[in-house]
Design a protein around this motif. Sequence first.
Motif, mmCIF file in Angstrom:
data_model
loop_
_atom_site.group_PDB
_atom_site.id
_atom_site.type_symbol
_atom_site.label_atom_id
_atom_site.label_comp_id
_atom_site.label_asym_id
_atom_site.label_seq_id
_atom_site.Cartn_x
_atom_site.Cartn_y
_atom_site.Cartn_z
ATOM 1 N N TRP B 96 -10.146 -42.936 44.973
ATOM 2 C CA TRP B 96 -8.728 -42.655 44.741
ATOM 3 C C TRP B 96 -8.246 -43.381 43.503
ATOM 4 O O TRP B 96 -8.672 -44.496 43.221
ATOM 5 C CB TRP B 96 -7.890 -43.091 45.940
ATOM 6 N N LEU B 97 -7.327 -42.721 42.780
ATOM 7 C CA LEU B 97 -6.660 -43.407 41.683
ATOM 8 C C LEU B 97 -5.758 -44.485 42.270
ATOM 9 O O LEU B 97 -5.141 -44.280 43.322
ATOM 10 C CB LEU B 97 -5.797 -42.413 40.883
ATOM 11 N N PRO B 98 -5.650 -45.650 41.624
ATOM 12 C CA PRO B 98 -4.880 -46.738 42.222
ATOM 13 C C PRO B 98 -3.367 -46.514 42.222
ATOM 14 O O PRO B 98 -2.665 -47.152 42.997
ATOM 15 C CB PRO B 98 -5.246 -47.945 41.353
ATOM 16 N N TYR B 99 -2.838 -45.640 41.376
ATOM 17 C CA TYR B 99 -1.384 -45.460 41.306
ATOM 18 C C TYR B 99 -1.022 -44.042 41.743
ATOM 19 O O TYR B 99 -1.851 -43.160 41.809
ATOM 20 C CB TYR B 99 -0.883 -45.719 39.884
ATOM 21 N N ARG B 100 0.277 -43.862 42.038
ATOM 22 C CA ARG B 100 0.757 -42.557 42.494
ATOM 23 C C ARG B 100 1.250 -41.726 41.323
ATOM 24 O O ARG B 100 1.839 -42.262 40.386
ATOM 25 C CB ARG B 100 1.905 -42.721 43.490
ATOM 26 N N ILE B 101 1.030 -40.413 41.376
ATOM 27 C CA ILE B 101 1.564 -39.489 40.378
ATOM 28 C C ILE B 101 2.820 -38.862 40.970
ATOM 29 O O ILE B 101 2.803 -38.448 42.122
ATOM 30 C CB ILE B 101 0.531 -38.404 40.036
ATOM 31 N N PRO B 102 3.930 -38.820 40.202
ATOM 32 C CA PRO B 102 5.158 -38.235 40.763
ATOM 33 C C PRO B 102 4.939 -36.800 41.222
ATOM 34 O O PRO B 102 4.234 -36.032 40.567
ATOM 35 C CB PRO B 102 6.135 -38.282 39.586
ATOM 36 N N LYS B 106 -1.040 -39.436 45.704
ATOM 37 C CA LYS B 106 -2.265 -40.062 45.205
ATOM 38 C C LYS B 106 -3.327 -39.017 44.924
ATOM 39 O O LYS B 106 -3.563 -38.134 45.741
ATOM 40 C CB LYS B 106 -2.784 -41.060 46.242
ATOM 41 N N LEU B 107 -3.935 -39.125 43.767
ATOM 42 C CA LEU B 107 -4.965 -38.177 43.378
ATOM 43 C C LEU B 107 -6.329 -38.807 43.617
ATOM 44 O O LEU B 107 -6.553 -39.978 43.324
ATOM 45 C CB LEU B 107 -4.796 -37.814 41.898
ATOM 46 N N GLY B 108 -7.246 -38.035 44.183
ATOM 47 C CA GLY B 108 -8.576 -38.564 44.427
ATOM 48 C C GLY B 108 -9.615 -37.478 44.329
ATOM 49 O O GLY B 108 -9.297 -36.307 44.089
ATOM 50 N N THR B 109 -10.874 -37.869 44.544
ATOM 51 C CA THR B 109 -11.946 -36.872 44.448
ATOM 52 C C THR B 109 -11.860 -35.864 45.594
ATOM 53 O O THR B 109 -12.401 -34.774 45.479
ATOM 54 C CB THR B 109 -13.304 -37.559 44.479
ATOM 55 N N VAL B 110 -11.191 -36.258 46.705
ATOM 56 C CA VAL B 110 -11.049 -35.325 47.826
ATOM 57 C C VAL B 110 -10.331 -34.053 47.373
ATOM 58 O O VAL B 110 -10.663 -32.940 47.780
ATOM 59 C CB VAL B 110 -10.275 -36.008 48.969
ATOM 60 N N PHE B 111 -9.327 -34.237 46.485
ATOM 61 C CA PHE B 111 -8.606 -33.068 45.978
ATOM 62 C C PHE B 111 -9.538 -32.145 45.208
ATOM 63 O O PHE B 111 -9.466 -30.921 45.334
ATOM 64 C CB PHE B 111 -7.443 -33.511 45.090
ATOM 65 N N PHE B 112 -10.454 -32.745 44.419
ATOM 66 C CA PHE B 112 -11.341 -31.887 43.634
ATOM 67 C C PHE B 112 -12.344 -31.169 44.537
ATOM 68 O O PHE B 112 -12.743 -30.034 44.259
ATOM 69 C CB PHE B 112 -12.038 -32.696 42.545
ATOM 70 N N PHE B 113 -12.727 -31.823 45.645
ATOM 71 C CA PHE B 113 -13.579 -31.134 46.615
ATOM 72 C C PHE B 113 -12.831 -29.931 47.195
ATOM 73 O O PHE B 113 -13.388 -28.829 47.303
ATOM 74 C CB PHE B 113 -13.998 -32.098 47.725
ATOM 75 N N ASP B 114 -11.557 -30.143 47.544
ATOM 76 C CA ASP B 114 -10.742 -29.051 48.083
ATOM 77 C C ASP B 114 -10.589 -27.932 47.063
ATOM 78 O O ASP B 114 -10.628 -26.748 47.410
ATOM 79 C CB ASP B 114 -9.361 -29.571 48.485
ATOM 80 N N LEU B 115 -10.406 -28.336 45.791
ATOM 81 C CA LEU B 115 -10.267 -27.337 44.728
ATOM 82 C C LEU B 115 -11.542 -26.506 44.611
ATOM 83 O O LEU B 115 -11.493 -25.283 44.431
ATOM 84 C CB LEU B 115 -9.968 -28.050 43.410
ATOM 85 N N GLY B 116 -12.704 -27.160 44.765
ATOM 86 C CA GLY B 116 -13.967 -26.430 44.732
ATOM 87 C C GLY B 116 -14.071 -25.435 45.870
ATOM 88 O O GLY B 116 -14.463 -24.280 45.671
ATOM 89 N N VAL B 117 -13.689 -25.877 47.088
ATOM 90 C CA VAL B 117 -13.714 -24.975 48.248
ATOM 91 C C VAL B 117 -12.794 -23.786 47.999
ATOM 92 O O VAL B 117 -13.139 -22.632 48.269
ATOM 93 C CB VAL B 117 -13.292 -25.745 49.518
ATOM 94 N N TYR B 118 -11.598 -24.094 47.449
ATOM 95 C CA TYR B 118 -10.603 -23.053 47.120
ATOM 96 C C TYR B 118 -11.226 -21.988 46.222
ATOM 97 O O TYR B 118 -11.147 -20.784 46.504
ATOM 98 C CB TYR B 118 -9.453 -23.772 46.424
#
Lengths: 94, 135
Positions: B96-102, B106-118
């Motif tokens: 996970w990235l240590p800071y939050r994006i407005p 929180k952005l992390g590799t889990v999101f990119f895994f989900d994007l791949g599944v998508y």
Amino acid sequence: MTNYMNLFLEIILGILALAAVAGFLRLARGPSLPDRVVAFDLLATVGVGISAVYSMAHNQPVFLDVAVVLALISFVGTVAFARYIEERLKGGTL
Amino acid sequence: MKSLILQTASRYLMVLLVIFSVFILLRGHNEPGGGFVGGLLIAGAFALYGLAYTPKTARRLLRLDPRTIIGVGLVTAAGSGLAAVWHGQPFLTGQWLPYRIPFLGKLGTVFFFDLGVYLVVLGTTLLVLLTLEEE
């Protein structure tokens, strides 16, 4: 006040369940294919109503998203069925 | 099937479906939703467009071949797992990235895994549906 509201919502759920039973009857008995497609569309709409009323009665906002997605996707399904029926009509038999 | 009503309605419905699929994809980690449902929704949008116009028009709207989308999605999902190996942790451990994006959280590799599944679900469903519609 909320008591009356909950009772009201439960009654609506019961009526919607009866509508679903009627829809299933038409789906099973429907003499022709278009009847069954319309019954299928009715069942999807009843499903939208049930998930919307359920989310109100049990305070689960997630089910509102289920209702939106079901309404959008069931439309695609009905259109696909309509296209299939049209193609069959062109072939001559229904 | 050339229906003006359906063609006009499908344009508005398509916008709704795409917005909702992205919303479900972004919400996916902590609440119901995720890559699979979002991919199915956006595939439904393109299938509707292909039904209202022609499958060829839907392919042109998609720009990429569905098989290319499957490949990109698989590489994205596998690549998100490799980020953990780089840090010396087991494959597919969430980073996970240590800071939050407005607005995104929180952005992390889990999101990119989900994007791949998508992307994989979008490609597979459209490959099947568009081929069937072209029959």
